[in-house]
Structure formats: C-alpha cells, structure tokens
Design an enzyme around this catalytic site. Structure first.
Site, short mmCIF file in Angstrom:
data_model
loop_
_atom_site.label_atom_id
_atom_site.label_comp_id
_atom_site.label_asym_id
_atom_site.label_seq_id
_atom_site.Cartn_x
_atom_site.Cartn_y
_atom_site.Cartn_z
N ARG A 79 0.85 -1.19 0.00
CA ARG A 79 0.00 0.00 0.00
C ARG A 79 0.89 1.25 0.00
O ARG A 79 2.00 1.23 0.52
CB ARG A 79 -0.93 0.02 1.21
CG ARG A 79 -2.08 -0.96 1.09
CD ARG A 79 -3.02 -0.86 2.27
NE ARG A 79 -2.42 -1.34 3.49
CZ ARG A 79 -1.90 -0.59 4.44
NH1 ARG A 79 -1.91 0.73 4.33
NH2 ARG A 79 -1.36 -1.13 5.51
N TYR A 207 -1.35 -3.63 -6.80
CA TYR A 207 -1.23 -4.28 -5.49
C TYR A 207 -2.59 -4.32 -4.77
O TYR A 207 -3.34 -3.33 -4.77
CB TYR A 207 -0.20 -3.55 -4.61
CG TYR A 207 -0.20 -4.07 -3.20
CD1 TYR A 207 0.37 -5.31 -2.92
CD2 TYR A 207 -0.86 -3.40 -2.18
CE1 TYR A 207 0.31 -5.84 -1.65
CE2 TYR A 207 -0.92 -3.92 -0.90
CZ TYR A 207 -0.33 -5.15 -0.63
OH TYR A 207 -0.40 -5.68 0.62
N LYS A 216 -9.79 -2.31 1.19
CA LYS A 216 -9.48 -1.15 2.04
C LYS A 216 -10.28 0.07 1.61
O LYS A 216 -10.71 0.86 2.45
CB LYS A 216 -7.99 -0.85 1.97
CG LYS A 216 -7.10 -2.03 2.34
CD LYS A 216 -7.35 -2.50 3.74
CE LYS A 216 -6.35 -3.57 4.15
NZ LYS A 216 -6.64 -4.10 5.49
N HIS A 236 -11.03 -2.49 11.05
CA HIS A 236 -9.91 -3.32 10.57
C HIS A 236 -9.71 -4.45 11.58
O HIS A 236 -8.76 -4.43 12.35
CB HIS A 236 -8.67 -2.42 10.46
CG HIS A 236 -7.51 -3.05 9.75
ND1 HIS A 236 -6.21 -2.66 9.97
CD2 HIS A 236 -7.45 -4.02 8.81
CE1 HIS A 236 -5.41 -3.37 9.19
NE2 HIS A 236 -6.13 -4.20 8.49
N SER A 258 -1.63 -3.78 10.16
CA SER A 258 -1.30 -4.70 9.07
C SER A 258 -0.05 -5.53 9.41
O SER A 258 0.91 -5.00 9.98
CB SER A 258 -1.02 -3.90 7.79
OG SER A 258 -2.10 -3.04 7.55
N CYS A 260 0.47 -7.87 11.58
CA CYS A 260 0.74 -8.12 13.00
C CYS A 260 0.08 -9.40 13.48
O CYS A 260 -0.14 -9.58 14.68
CB CYS A 260 0.25 -6.95 13.85
SG CYS A 260 1.33 -5.51 13.79
N ASP A 283 -9.68 -9.78 8.44
CA ASP A 283 -9.19 -8.42 8.15
C ASP A 283 -10.21 -7.31 8.41
O ASP A 283 -9.82 -6.24 8.84
CB ASP A 283 -8.73 -8.34 6.68
CG ASP A 283 -7.87 -7.13 6.39
OD1 ASP A 283 -7.02 -6.80 7.24
OD2 ASP A 283 -8.03 -6.51 5.33
N ARG A 375 2.17 -12.24 -0.87
CA ARG A 375 0.82 -12.57 -0.38
C ARG A 375 0.27 -13.84 -0.99
O ARG A 375 0.68 -14.28 -2.07
CB ARG A 375 -0.14 -11.42 -0.76
CG ARG A 375 0.22 -10.07 -0.15
CD ARG A 375 -0.29 -9.97 1.25
NE ARG A 375 0.07 -8.72 1.92
CZ ARG A 375 -0.67 -8.16 2.86
NH1 ARG A 375 -1.79 -8.70 3.24
NH2 ARG A 375 -0.26 -7.06 3.46
C1 OXD Z 1 -3.27 -4.67 5.06
C2 OXD Z 1 -3.90 -5.86 4.43
O1 OXD Z 1 -2.33 -4.08 4.50
O2 OXD Z 1 -4.84 -6.40 5.02
O3 OXD Z 1 -3.75 -4.29 6.14
O4 OXD Z 1 -3.49 -6.26 3.34
MN MN Z 2 -5.44 -5.37 6.79
#
Ligand code: OXD
Ligand code: MN
Length: 592
Positions: A79, A207, A216, A236, A258, A260, A283, A375
């Site tokens: 991002r 991306y 998002k 989130h 993100s 974590c 998410d 990913r």
């Molecule tokens: C983020 C994702 O960047 O969920 O938070 O991909």
């Molecule tokens: Mn996320």
C-alpha cells in the site's frame, strides 16, 4: 470467457451502471469491454488466458492444484499511504490522519491520468457485494479495471458478478470504483477516495490494498464514513469464535495493524486441550447494534489476502490448508518443482529457484527470495476451521473486542479495560512498530488508533467520538468487554518473552473466563491485569521472571507512553473528545 449475448444481458440489467461504464469507456478508450458474471467458468477461462499470456505461472497441479503465481512490478509491492487521499469538500472532514485534496482538483488530476489509459486493453466491469448478498447490512460496488489479475482476486475476495448486479439494481445505489494499472510508474500512482460521492479512483498500482477496491477502499475508508452517518462501524478487525472445553462459545473481534498476525489469530489452532477457534474473517468487520442490544459483527469479504512470509505449518496450519488449492500467490519464490516457497515457510529452501523479481535465486544469494509483503489470496470457504456462521446475514454477537500491536516493551501481554470509555481510550492510543505492508521504514513505533490510521475515511477525532457514542446506543452491559493484547514483548537481550501463535489461546482463555466472570484479575493504574495464577502457563516452561514481566506494570515506561499519547492527541487540536482527554488525565493521575 462468457459469450457476447451474456454481456448484453448483464449490461442491460442496470441503466446507471451501464451509463457509467459508457462514460468511463469514452475516457479510457479500451479495446473491448467485458462484464464479469462471477461464474466459476469465467474464473477458469480468465486464469487460462493469463497463463497462456505468461502473466500468471501455473503451479504444480499435484501439490498446488488450481494455484497460480503472479509477479508484480518491483515498485508495486505494498500500500502507498503517502499517495492515498481522502477528497472531501472541507479539509477538516478528512482530518489530520488523511492526505487531502479538494474533489474538483482530485478528479481533474485523476481524469488526466485515466484519459486513454486503456487503449489496447480490456475494460472489465466487476459488480461486487461486500457481505452476504441477502444481508441488509451488505454494501455493493462496481469496480472498473483493466487488470485481469484484479478481476481474479476480486472473484476470491468478494461476492461478484451477476448476483451482485441484481442486488445493486434492488438497492438503487453502488460505490463507483475506477481502477487502472496505468504504466505502474510510482510517480503516476494515486489512490483517491470521494466519500461524499461514494466513489474511488485508483491509478498506477496492481497491489491488493491499492487495486482490489472492495477491500481497504470501500469496506474501510468509504464504509467508515457511511457507518458514522448511519450509526454502525467499519473496522480493521478479524472475527473469531472461541469454544471452551465446556462447549460455551464466544465471538471476539480483534484489531491489529497490518502484518501483526490477524490472519494467524483468526484461524489459530489452540494448544490448550479442549479449546476450539473457528474463523469468520481475518481483516475487516462491519459491526452494528443488533435487535437484542448486543454488537453484531459481519465479515464483508469471502477470502483471505494474507502475508506469506512467516506462514508455516507451525505458525498457521489452517492457512496452509486454506491456500493449498485454487489460490493466487504473489511475489513468492518459484521452486524447480513448480511449488512456491518463502522465508520461514517451515520447509527447506530449494537449492535454487526463481525469486519474486523473476531472477535466479539460491539460499546463499544474500537476498530474500520472497518479498516481505508477498501474499496469498485464498477462498475463505477452504479454511478447515471456517465458522458455520461466517455468512450469517445478521453477523455474530461479540463478547469481547481486542486491540493490539507490535510493542517490544512496556505494554503487557493482556490488559482489560475498566469500562467502554477506557476501552475506547485503549483503542485510540494503539501504537505499533511499522511493517512491510505499507511502503516506508519498517520497525518504527507509530500511533495507529484502532489499527485504522491508514483506513479511516474521515477525521479520526470524529471517529473516536463515534466509538464513544456506542455507550449511548445500547445498554452498557450489552457492550463487549475491551482488551489490549501484545504478543510481541522482548526481554533486554531482544528475545521474545511470549511464544505466541497457538499459545495465544491461553490469553483467549483468560478473556473468555473474564467475560463469564470466573477468572481473577488485579486492578492496576493501567487496567485489569491477570493475577499471577490466573493466566494458564502450564507446560510452557516459562521462568517466573518472564511470566511476571509479561503481566506487570512498568510505571516509568507507562509515564513515557502517556506523554507520547498526549503528543499524538495534540494533533487533533480542539476536536479530541473530552472523554478521551479525561481518560489520559486519569491514567496520568493513577500513575502518580
Ligand atoms: C493490510 C492488508 O495491508 O490487510 O492491512 O493487506
Ligand atoms: Mn489489513
């Protein structure tokens, strides 16, 4: 691909969508326009086309059936928060937490980029629904994109195609999302949100977080604005079900920044005997007050877009089972057997392979084979522990909300808020070390309130007030309890103090028992912490010192923490809710 008569049918289903597609086609000048119906055959055909065109590489059909590998442009791997804008008439409405541009200027800038950008390409029309098609809480969008990779990912991540277009026609409204990969030039890359018009324009990136506009952009940035107006929350957060050995089930939602460990926690395999975790989402959670006054959470997505490195049979066996088929891998290593590999995958590195940039790679080449933000995109339905209610149109009632972050010191393993306002204070003061999920330096502490800093589509001070307002929207005893957790504590030598992963079930057990009123806690200046005997550490072989450090109050560290929170709060000038100022003052008073 679907045949022409079907395109005509889809295109004629909704006049508003068709008129917008026509307008966009005039601007972007694609070679052809294709309306996605969302069928399995369409998905398979598109995948075949991309494989034939070498844009996707098929993986070994024995070990990874139906899976493909994609490699992005090397500059397009995360991002781009510095290029992400919220465009409202008044700058104040976007707040100090967002980059802002006036809508007129933003449209002019974006339309200049979009002009003619799809020449020689296909314009895909992707109608999609965030949330179950039959849920009154779901919201729809249409993404126009020139990326077939985006279409495939949207297939996995949303309910897209014919059924979504039908729902859009019933609703009479949809979020317009225009996307083009452009020339992938980072100088010409922008993600713009127009919450007042329910529209999104994204240019120059393929991306996930920048290009899958349902995720998002719609489900967090636009939805957070709509939710504020309508009295619900777009968060989130992962959602999980936790069942005790006695068969009692609680639903928890948890917000972590993100990368974590949301995906790991969401589908965790508890190490504690008899405990069971079921997954509803990893998410995003849309949360509202249900008929019985409790808060109900629903996952608007249908797939997982997870970080690959570190995902292994040990750290997340359920994720490994989930992405074993029909999945898309992006920016990982290709092995000579046409399998995928990444750092900390828990299997030996291949003697040689092809790295995420398409270059020959060996384990001793001195560089990582997979990008740290590589990913997997996998269907949620394939998760072995998917909860039977994950598509419940009403959502599930929450017993607890967790906040967390990467904090090597000061913040204890688990801390219970005294009440809702204290819980909102905890959420508002979330901080975490940055990760590779966004471009920029990794490993520096930044405040990330509610893990929503990159995703809140309006002034965060108003967002805090919105959270506080839930104490008036229902009875207090119906609200979930709030906790702050930290799996990332280190000792002075830099060694992890807590084993994490499946062992986090010990913390979930304490939370569950607190909710039921059976576990012990001690009131401290920072919150209710587990008494030394309340946290089940049996069989962990932890030293008493380590166990104590994890659940002790560090007054000097907390005084510094409070100062840091005060400095962060100052950014909101006069807008910060008084209740949060009071919470901070009370914390400082309790710390002495
Ligand atoms: C983020 C994702 O960047 O969920 O938070 O991909
Ligand atoms: Mn996320």
């Amino acid at each position: 691909m679907a045949t022409a008569p079907q395109h005509v049918t889809l295109a004629s289903m909704n006049r508003d969508v068709a008129a917008w597609v026509e307008e966009v086609a005039k601007l972007t000048q694609p070679q052809k326009v294709y309306w996605c119906d969302g069928s399995d055959s369409e998905f398979a055909a598109l995948k075949r086309e991309l494989v034939a065109d070498k844009q996707l590489l098929p993986l070994n059909p024995q070990s990874f059936p139906g899976c493909v590998l994609s490699r992005s442009h090397p500059s397009d791997v995360a991002r781009v928060e510095h290029l992400t804008f919220v465009c409202t008439k008044n700058k104040e409405d976007a707040g100090p937490n967002n980059h802002w541009l006036a809508p007129k200027q933003a449209h002019a800038q974006m339309d200049a980029l979009f002009a003619g950008c799809m020449q020689g390409r296909t314009l895909y029309v992707v109608p999609y629904c965030m949330g179950p098609i039959d849920s009154p809480f779901s919201r729809c969008g249409v993404e126009i994109t020139d990326s077939a990779y985006v279409v495939l990912n949207m297939q996995l991540m949303t309910r897209m195609g014919h059924a979504a277009l039908e729902r859009i026609t019933r609703d009479g409204t949809f979020v317009r999302g225009l996307h083009s990969t452009g020339d992938l030039n980072p100088e010409r890359r922008f993600i713009m949100h127009f919450p007042e018009e329910l529209s999104i324009k994204s240019f120059g990136s393929g991306y996930g977080g920048n290009a899958l506009l349902g995720k998002k952009c719609l489900a967090l940035r636009i939805a957070s604005v709509v939710a504020k107006r309508e009295g619900w929350m777009a968060e989130h957060m992962l959602i999980l079900g936790l069942t005790s050995p006695a068969g009692k089930k609680h639903y928890l939602a948890a917000a972590f920044p993100s990368a974590c460990g949301k995906t790991n926690l969401a589908m965790m395999l508890p190490t504690l005997p008899g405990w069971k975790v079921t997954c509803l989402g990893d998410d995003i959670a849309w949360i509202r007050v249900g008929k019985d006054g409790r808060l109900y959470a629903m996952n608007p997505e249908t797939g997982f877009f997870g970080v690959a490195p570190g995902t292994s049979q040990k750290s997340n066996p359920n994720a490994v089972a989930t992405f074993a088929r029909n999945s898309i891998f992006t920016n990982v290593v290709l092995t000579p057997d046409e399998d995928v590999w990444w750092e900390e995958m828990g299997v030996a590195a291949p003697a040689k392979g092809v790295d995420w940039e398409g270059k020959e790679w060996t384990p001793d080449s001195g560089r990582k084979g997979a990008h740290p933000n590589s990913r997997f995109t996998a269907p949620a339905s394939q998760c072995p522990v998917i909860d039977s209610d994950w598509q419940n149109p009403e959502g599930v009632p929450l017993s607890a909300i967790l906040f967390g972050g990467r904090r090597p010191n000061t913040i204890p393993l688990v801390n219970e808020a005294f009440d809702w306002e204290h819980g909102v204070f905890m959420g508002s003061s979330c901080g975490s070390e940055t990760t590779a999920a966004a471009l920029g330096q990794a490993g520096v502490l930044r405040r990330d309130p509610f893990a929503m800093l990159p995703f809140c589509g309006y002034n965060m001070a108003d967002y805090f007030a919105h959270w506080l307002s839930f104490a008036q929207r229902t009875e207090r005893n119906k609200l979930p309890r709030v906790y702050f957790v930290n799996w990332f504590r280190k000792d002075a030598g830099g060694k992890w103090l807590w084993p994490g992963y499946g062992e986090n079930s010990r913390v979930l057990k304490w939370i569950c028992e607190r909710v039921e009123g059976s576990a012990k806690s001690q009131r401290t200046p920072i919150g209710n912490l587990p008494t030394p005997d309340a946290l089940d550490t049996s069989g962990l072989n932890m030293s008493n010192g380590d166990a104590e450090a994890l659940t002790a109050v560090d007054p000097a560290g907390w005084k510094k923490e409070a100062e840091d929170i005060a400095a962060y709060y100052a950014k909101f000038n006069g807008k910060l809710p008084a209740a949060l100022k009071n919470q901070l003052a009370e914390l400082q008073r309790r710390l002495g």
